[in-house]
Design an enzyme around this catalytic site. Structure first.
Site, PDB file in Angstrom:
ATOM      1  N   PHE A  23       0.859  -1.192   0.000  1.00 18.21           N
ATOM      2  CA  PHE A  23       0.000   0.000   0.000  1.00 18.21           C
ATOM      3  C   PHE A  23       0.890   1.234   0.000  1.00 18.21           C
ATOM      4  CE2 PHE A  23      -2.722  -3.207   1.958  1.00 18.21           C
ATOM      5  CZ  PHE A  23      -3.916  -3.009   1.286  1.00 18.21           C
ATOM      6  N   HIS A  24       0.591   2.150  -0.919  1.00 21.71           N
ATOM      7  CA  HIS A  24       1.389   3.384  -0.948  1.00 21.71           C
ATOM      8  C   HIS A  24       0.596   4.616  -1.395  1.00 21.71           C
ATOM      9  CE1 HIS A  24       1.437   2.471  -5.240  1.00 21.71           C
ATOM     10  NE2 HIS A  24       1.818   3.718  -5.456  1.00 21.71           N
ATOM     11  N   ARG A  25      -0.612   4.427  -1.931  1.00 19.73           N
ATOM     12  CA  ARG A  25      -1.341   5.578  -2.466  1.00 19.73           C
ATOM     13  C   ARG A  25      -1.792   6.496  -1.333  1.00 19.73           C
ATOM     14  NH1 ARG A  25      -2.008   5.483  -7.792  1.00 19.73           N
ATOM     15  NH2 ARG A  25      -1.578   3.490  -8.797  1.00 19.73           N
ATOM     16  N   ASP A  39      -2.527  -1.659  -3.833  1.00 19.08           N
ATOM     17  CA  ASP A  39      -3.133  -0.506  -4.506  1.00 19.08           C
ATOM     18  C   ASP A  39      -2.238  -0.053  -5.658  1.00 19.08           C
ATOM     19  OD1 ASP A  39      -1.039   0.739  -3.154  1.00 19.08           O
ATOM     20  OD2 ASP A  39      -2.319   1.996  -1.896  1.00 19.08           O
TER      21      ASP A  39
END
Length: 365
Positions: free
Chosen positions: A206-208, A283
């Site tokens: 997850f990075h958004r 994501d």
């Protein structure tokens, strides 16, 4: 002798330019290939390791731009890249994907009347709140050669009125790297290093910003991860952005003991984890494609995807950001209830060959 500059700036770019670089080496007396690294991803774990593993040469130029707001980063890249273009006077620049480096370098080249090839053209999420969507649309408008990875891209470019003679369905360049390095991927010991059994763990990324910047959503995300970790081992290679938010909120102590938190991993180790996972939850854009090729079930925690073939043809599930819905889909997959999946057309490891063949005819090299 034609001069071509390829632009890399962030992790996904390296896997896309490496096959192009290898293919252009077949024209040693006809093409001088220059690599320009904008430095958009300046973290060594997000950059240098990929150059080493993918056998890319040290970049001819490193602009060392680093992190900044979208406007500042784009502007800095344009100013620095203009100097490169004025010095080198290339016949063509090659940009890939949808990062800020892609748009910034394309705008700069266009205003100097230098031809642009965009690899991964036509992908659309139809969500203009995503900076990447703006980058994709604008880059396609000003590019001279548009190379498309899936059939949705052809439809999108036609709908947007792009001249048909400019775009070409050449397949997915990411798969070229994956196929080429499969022997090294299979030699990775990353699973053994973390005591992970094949097809018995969940891989997360997850990075958004809308998934990791909000304290409330990040709290819900950790609770979701802990629910999964109560059922399977979970491994979570953590993007620097996510790490910074976890540290800012002092959340590291909240993770379940079955959740393995690591720094970002190299390409071989990470693809090995995708290949051998029971389930991937992400994501990311590129991971949807890699998991589709490897036929590993993938749940995308977003409201949209610019890569619809991964859902309609491949093993990807577009779940939205409601984590209760994500958990329901995950439980079904862990119970063995999953859809039939196949690999989209032209994801065959020969995309760079097709692209360079077209460019050789168009540029006469």
């Amino acid at each position: 002798m034609k001069k071509i500059i390829s632009i890399v700036g962030a992790r996904p770019n390296f896997m896309k330019i490496a096959p192009i670089h290898k293919e252009l080496q077949k024209y040693p007396d006809k093409v001088k290939h220059i690599i320009c690294h904008t430095g958009q991803h300046f973290d060594e774990k997000m950059s240098k390791v990929f150059f080493d593993e993918l056998e890319l040469p040290i970049p001819d130029y490193n602009l060392n731009i680093g992190s900044a707001s979208h406007a500042v980063q784009t502007a800095k890249i344009m100013v620095a890249f203009e100097e490169v273009l004025l010095k080198e006077k290339p016949d063509l620049i090659i940009v890939v994907g949808d990062v800020n480096s892609t748009l910034a370098c394309s705008l700069t080249a266009s205003k100097l009347q230098i031809k642009i090839a965009h690899i991964e053209s036509g992908l659309r999420s139809f969500d203009r709140s995503m900076p990447e969507e703006i980058n994709r649309i604008m880059t396609d408008v000003i590019s001279d050669f548009l190379f498309v990875s899936e059939d949705s891209g052809i439809k999108n470019l036609k709908d947007e009125g792009i001249e048909k003679s400019k775009f070409f369905f050449t397949g997915n360049i990411m798969i070229d790297s994956l196929q080429y390095y499969f022997p090294k991927i299979n030699q990775s010991n990353i699973g053994k290093n973390f005591n992970l059994n094949q097809k018995a763990y969940i891989l997360l990324t997850f990075h958004r910003p809308n998934n990791v910047d909000s304290k409330n959503y990040l709290t819900s995300l950790i609770n979701f991860i802990n629910s999964l970790a109560a059922k399977r081992k979970v491994i979570f290679p953590m993007h620097p952005r996510t790490q910074n938010k976890i540290k800012e909120y002092d959340f590291m102590k909240l993770f379940h003991p079955n959740a393995i938190i690591t720094d970002p991993l190299g390409y071989f180790d990470f693809i090995s984890l995708i290949k051998n996972a029971e389930l991937v939850i992400t994501d990311s854009g590129g991971i949807q494609e890699e998991s589709t090729y490897l036929k590993t079930p993938c749940i995308t925690v977003r409201d949209n995807t610019e890569r619809p073939s991964t859902v309609t043809v491949g093993s990807n599930y577009l779940a939205g950001r409601d984590l209760n819905n994500v958990l329901k889909i995950a439980d079904d997959i862990l119970d063995g209830k999953m859809k039939e999946a196949s690999v989209p057309e032209l994801w065959d490891g020969k995309t760079a060959e097709r692209i360079c063949s077209i460019l050789s005819k168009k540029l006469n090299f």
